[in-house]
Design an enzyme around this catalytic site. Structure first.
Site, short mmCIF file in Angstrom:
data_model
loop_
_atom_site.label_atom_id
_atom_site.label_comp_id
_atom_site.label_asym_id
_atom_site.label_seq_id
_atom_site.Cartn_x
_atom_site.Cartn_y
_atom_site.Cartn_z
N SER A 53 3.53 7.94 6.36
CA SER A 53 2.18 7.47 6.71
C SER A 53 1.47 8.31 7.77
CB SER A 53 2.23 6.02 7.19
OG SER A 53 2.45 5.19 6.09
N LYS A 104 -1.63 9.69 6.59
CA LYS A 104 -2.87 8.90 6.51
C LYS A 104 -3.92 9.39 7.52
CE LYS A 104 -0.40 4.86 4.75
NZ LYS A 104 0.26 3.59 5.09
N TYR A 107 -1.40 9.59 -3.69
CA TYR A 107 -0.93 8.92 -2.46
C TYR A 107 0.55 9.20 -2.20
CZ TYR A 107 0.56 5.01 0.51
OH TYR A 107 1.13 4.26 1.51
N TYR A 157 0.40 -0.16 12.92
CA TYR A 157 0.38 -1.46 12.25
C TYR A 157 0.40 -2.58 13.28
CZ TYR A 157 1.97 2.08 9.08
OH TYR A 157 2.10 3.25 8.41
N VAL A 216 7.19 5.78 7.96
CA VAL A 216 8.51 5.18 7.75
C VAL A 216 9.63 6.20 7.63
CG1 VAL A 216 7.98 2.88 6.81
CG2 VAL A 216 8.09 4.85 5.28
N1 GLN Z 1 4.75 5.91 1.49
C1 GLN Z 1 5.02 4.73 2.28
C2 GLN Z 1 4.58 3.49 1.53
O1 GLN Z 1 3.59 3.52 0.87
C3 GLN Z 1 4.30 4.86 3.58
C4 GLN Z 1 4.54 3.70 4.50
C5 GLN Z 1 4.69 4.09 5.93
O2 GLN Z 1 5.01 5.24 6.26
N2 GLN Z 1 4.54 3.14 6.81
O3 GLN Z 1 5.20 2.47 1.59
#
Ligand code: GLN
Length: 312
Positions: free
Chosen positions: A67, A70, A194, A246, A264
């Site tokens: 993420s 993002k 994505y 988050y 993650v």
């Molecule tokens: N690719 C992961 C997902 O969509 C990204 C989530 C994350 O890094 N928090 O679940």
């Protein structure tokens, strides 16, 4: 002005202080390929606006940025589409897990912010405008290489496939938003792109270099590349501070006091505006899905260097 911090000994000191704890936290296993990573890995990279680089541990080893992408994709989307993207995604902290669906129905398919999965899926949809999925992925990889000034950055195909195979939650989010008209492109195209930007593999050093523009008003001070306007850089930092972790964003702001974006895979990109860009990697996560030791390392760094957007 406080004295210039001794970053060489600060970075080495954080690595030494945390070494007894390497392996703490829980490695993400809902993406099977991520569960294969050695939980005892730990890397830290600090790149200053002068281009000085301080590394510790596994700072040269590529890992799945997940993420953290993002924040980079939001930058690309703002560059391509400007403020119009805010019609389709909000700018408020969600107070929910990264993959939560609960708010979407009440809020008519408009995700709270671009850093939860639903919001990042919308941002990805905007990057498909005028492109096939393959072209969009190529543009994304080119953009990240340009940001980091490193040609060797690639997506890890095994991670992308692994997430594709187990991505029911993201598919649910995407179909739900598609039903509201929030997504313009076919769900499988959007998710294909994505999953690929989440699967970008970068080292802490590369990631810290890629984030430098956010520490320097939108311009990479080392390459001289203008990435975005200073107003946009400031606003991306604001979103990273309020939404980058988050439901752990408030705690991260309290403890670290810097804009940050976690993934993650166990990575975190943090920005000390006017000072440096920082990347840390430790695969074990806490209960909110953020790197446990990574955020502790950043807390130590912010304290020891005297870096915080809220004062010394
Ligand atoms: N690719 C992961 C997902 O969509 C990204 C989530 C994350 O890094 N928090 O679940």
């Amino acid at each position: 002005m406080p004295p210039k911090p001794d970053l060489k000994s600060i970075v080495a000191g954080i690595h030494a202080d945390l070494a007894p704890r390497f392996g703490e936290g829980k490695v993400a296993d809902y993406i099977p390929q991520l569960a294969r990573v050695d939980p005892r890995r730990f890397g830290l990279a600090v790149v200053t606006l002068e281009g000085e680089t301080f590394l510790a541990g596994d700072a040269e080893l590529p890992f799945s940025i997940q993420s953290i992408s993002k924040a980079l994709m939001l930058t690309l989307a703002l560059g391509r589409h400007g403020e119009t993207i805010w019609k389709r995604v909000g700018r408020e902290p969600s107070g929910s897990a990264f993959n939560s669906i609960v708010q979407l129905e009440a809020e008519s398919g408009i995700p709270r912010n671009p850093f939860i999965n639903a919001g990042a899926i919308v941002v990805t949809d905007t990057l498909l405008a005028g492109h096939t999925p393959r072209e969009a992925i190529a543009e994304i990889v080119r953009f990240v290489r340009f940001l980091a000034d490193e040609e060797g950055i690639v997506t890890d195909k095994a991670v992308a496939r692994s997430e594709e195979a187990t991505g029911d939650r993201n598919r649910a989010l995407a179909h739900f938003m598609h039903s509201f008209g929030t997504l313009k492109h076919p769900v499988d195209h959007v998710l294909g792109v994505y999953f690929h930007h989440c699967a970008l593999a970068m080292s802490c050093r590369q990631l810290a270099k890629a984030g430098l523009f956010l520490a320097n008003n939108g311009r990479n001070p080392v390459t001289g590349h203008s990435v975005i306007s200073s107003a946009r850089a400031r606003r991306i930092n604001a979103l990273m501070l309020t939404c980058g972790h988050y439901d752990g964003s408030g705690d991260f702001a309290y403890r670290v006091g810097l804009p940050g974006k976690s993934g993650v895979g166990g990575g975190i990109l943090a920005i000390a505006p006017g000072h440096a860009s920082i990347a840390v990697w430790s695969p074990g996560l806490d209960a909110t899905g953020n790197s446990l030791l990574g955020s502790i390392a950043l807390e130590m760094l912010a304290n020891r260097a005297g870096w915080s957007v809220f004062g010394h």
